[in-house]
Design a protein around this motif. Structure first.
Motif, PDB file in Angstrom:
ATOM      1  N   GLU A  95      40.008   0.534 -19.334  1.00  0.00           N
ATOM      2  CA  GLU A  95      40.687   1.264 -18.268  1.00  0.00           C
ATOM      3  C   GLU A  95      39.732   2.160 -17.486  1.00  0.00           C
ATOM      4  N   LYS A  96      38.628   2.554 -18.133  1.00  0.00           N
ATOM      5  CA  LYS A  96      37.719   3.516 -17.515  1.00  0.00           C
ATOM      6  C   LYS A  96      36.414   2.922 -16.991  1.00  0.00           C
ATOM      7  N   SER A  97      36.031   1.739 -17.474  1.00  0.00           N
ATOM      8  CA  SER A  97      34.741   1.187 -17.056  1.00  0.00           C
ATOM      9  C   SER A  97      34.688  -0.326 -17.221  1.00  0.00           C
ATOM     10  N   VAL A  98      33.675  -0.914 -16.581  1.00  0.00           N
ATOM     11  CA  VAL A  98      33.410  -2.343 -16.716  1.00  0.00           C
ATOM     12  C   VAL A  98      31.902  -2.503 -16.913  1.00  0.00           C
ATOM     13  N   LEU A  99      31.528  -3.296 -17.920  1.00  0.00           N
ATOM     14  CA  LEU A  99      30.134  -3.595 -18.222  1.00  0.00           C
ATOM     15  C   LEU A  99      29.832  -4.969 -17.648  1.00  0.00           C
ATOM     16  N   VAL A 100      28.845  -5.034 -16.757  1.00  0.00           N
ATOM     17  CA  VAL A 100      28.558  -6.266 -16.015  1.00  0.00           C
ATOM     18  C   VAL A 100      27.129  -6.730 -16.314  1.00  0.00           C
ATOM     19  N   LEU A 101      27.020  -8.023 -16.625  1.00  0.00           N
ATOM     20  CA  LEU A 101      25.715  -8.655 -16.781  1.00  0.00           C
ATOM     21  C   LEU A 101      25.396  -9.362 -15.473  1.00  0.00           C
ATOM     22  N   PHE A 102      24.314  -8.947 -14.826  1.00  0.00           N
ATOM     23  CA  PHE A 102      23.813  -9.632 -13.638  1.00  0.00           C
ATOM     24  C   PHE A 102      22.710 -10.561 -14.098  1.00  0.00           C
ATOM     25  N   TYR A 103      22.655 -11.771 -13.529  1.00  0.00           N
ATOM     26  CA  TYR A 103      21.624 -12.699 -13.984  1.00  0.00           C
ATOM     27  C   TYR A 103      21.233 -13.694 -12.901  1.00  0.00           C
TER      28      TYR A 103
ATOM     29  N   LEU B  88      15.690  -9.477  -8.942  1.00  0.00           N
ATOM     30  CA  LEU B  88      15.522  -9.940  -7.566  1.00  0.00           C
ATOM     31  C   LEU B  88      14.097 -10.387  -7.261  1.00  0.00           C
ATOM     32  N   VAL B  89      13.109  -9.795  -7.935  1.00  0.00           N
ATOM     33  CA  VAL B  89      11.719 -10.186  -7.705  1.00  0.00           C
ATOM     34  C   VAL B  89      11.207 -11.149  -8.774  1.00  0.00           C
ATOM     35  N   GLY B  90      12.087 -11.583  -9.677  1.00  0.00           N
ATOM     36  CA  GLY B  90      11.729 -12.607 -10.648  1.00  0.00           C
ATOM     37  C   GLY B  90      11.042 -12.118 -11.908  1.00  0.00           C
ATOM     38  N   LEU B  91      11.116 -10.822 -12.208  1.00  0.00           N
ATOM     39  CA  LEU B  91      10.472 -10.292 -13.402  1.00  0.00           C
ATOM     40  C   LEU B  91      11.359 -10.341 -14.641  1.00  0.00           C
ATOM     41  N   LYS B  92      12.668 -10.331 -14.434  1.00  0.00           N
ATOM     42  CA  LYS B  92      13.631 -10.364 -15.543  1.00  0.00           C
ATOM     43  C   LYS B  92      14.725 -11.376 -15.217  1.00  0.00           C
ATOM     44  N   PRO B  93      15.289 -12.015 -16.246  1.00  0.00           N
ATOM     45  CA  PRO B  93      16.376 -12.950 -15.979  1.00  0.00           C
ATOM     46  C   PRO B  93      17.749 -12.280 -15.864  1.00  0.00           C
ATOM     47  N   SER B  94      17.895 -11.088 -16.459  1.00  0.00           N
ATOM     48  CA  SER B  94      19.218 -10.460 -16.442  1.00  0.00           C
ATOM     49  C   SER B  94      19.107  -8.954 -16.632  1.00  0.00           C
TER      50      SER B  94
ATOM     51  N   LYS C 159      22.581 -12.900  -3.856  1.00  0.00           N
ATOM     52  CA  LYS C 159      22.344 -14.204  -4.492  1.00  0.00           C
ATOM     53  C   LYS C 159      22.171 -14.057  -6.014  1.00  0.00           C
ATOM     54  N   LEU C 160      23.102 -13.284  -6.598  1.00  0.00           N
ATOM     55  CA  LEU C 160      23.116 -13.051  -8.042  1.00  0.00           C
ATOM     56  C   LEU C 160      24.410 -13.575  -8.639  1.00  0.00           C
ATOM     57  N   GLN C 161      24.332 -13.965  -9.881  1.00  0.00           N
ATOM     58  CA  GLN C 161      25.523 -14.310 -10.641  1.00  0.00           C
ATOM     59  C   GLN C 161      25.869 -13.087 -11.483  1.00  0.00           C
ATOM     60  N   TYR C 162      27.123 -12.980 -11.878  1.00  0.00           N
ATOM     61  CA  TYR C 162      27.511 -11.874 -12.747  1.00  0.00           C
ATOM     62  C   TYR C 162      28.561 -12.343 -13.744  1.00  0.00           C
ATOM     63  N   PHE C 163      28.652 -11.599 -14.821  1.00  0.00           N
ATOM     64  CA  PHE C 163      29.657 -11.851 -15.841  1.00  0.00           C
ATOM     65  C   PHE C 163      30.139 -10.499 -16.337  1.00  0.00           C
ATOM     66  N   GLU C 164      31.444 -10.263 -16.264  1.00  0.00           N
ATOM     67  CA  GLU C 164      32.001  -9.008 -16.754  1.00  0.00           C
ATOM     68  C   GLU C 164      32.148  -9.125 -18.265  1.00  0.00           C
ATOM     69  N   MET C 165      31.301  -8.414 -18.980  1.00  0.00           N
ATOM     70  CA  MET C 165      31.234  -8.547 -20.430  1.00  0.00           C
ATOM     71  C   MET C 165      32.317  -7.752 -21.141  1.00  0.00           C
ATOM     72  N   ARG C 166      32.650  -6.600 -20.603  1.00  0.00           N
ATOM     73  CA  ARG C 166      33.659  -5.755 -21.244  1.00  0.00           C
ATOM     74  C   ARG C 166      34.336  -4.927 -20.162  1.00  0.00           C
ATOM     75  N   LYS C 167      35.658  -4.904 -20.228  1.00  0.00           N
ATOM     76  CA  LYS C 167      36.425  -4.164 -19.231  1.00  0.00           C
ATOM     77  C   LYS C 167      37.448  -3.296 -19.960  1.00  0.00           C
TER      78      LYS C 167
END
Length: 105
Positions: free
Chosen positions: A77-85, A33-39, A67-75
């Motif tokens: 039954e118990k969890s979802v791994l999300v990449l925010f970028y 959010l402050v521009g230090l990392k892309p994801s 104002k973020l994009q996301y991609f669900e990398m792995r889903k």
């Protein structure tokens, strides 16, 4: 410091589900959010407050607000791994292997 953390956690637990999700994401992706990392990666699981279900319910509203994009990398039954970028910051990365990938698009 321990008291501040305990107070913060107690306050978080008083939030509605959508507020709780927003606060958790904001905390984890602050460097984006402050521009230090892309994801950044985050896992939402069915443990404790069932962030898995809260994510499913409020993900679009929450990411639109941040104002973020996301991609669900792995889903599972118990969890979802999300990449925010941040797509702008991500596009500025200059890595040889990424150059090859981008040229294939």
């Amino acid at each position: 410091m321990k008291n501040v953390l305990l107070k913060f956690i107690a306050t978080l637990n008083t939030f509605s589900d959508s507020e709780y999700l927003m606060a958790k994401i904001e905390l984890e992706v602050a460097p984006i959010l402050v521009g230090l990392k892309p994801s950044s990666l985050m896992t939402f699981s069915k443990d404790s407050r069932n962030l898995y279900q809260i994510w499913e319910t409020f993900k679009d509203k929450c990411c639109e607000g941040l104002k973020l994009q996301y991609f669900e990398m792995r889903k599972t039954e118990k969890s979802v791994l999300v990449l925010f970028y941040n797509p702008v910051l991500l596009s500025e990365i200059d890595v040889p292997s990424l150059r090859r990938y981008r040229s294939e698009e």
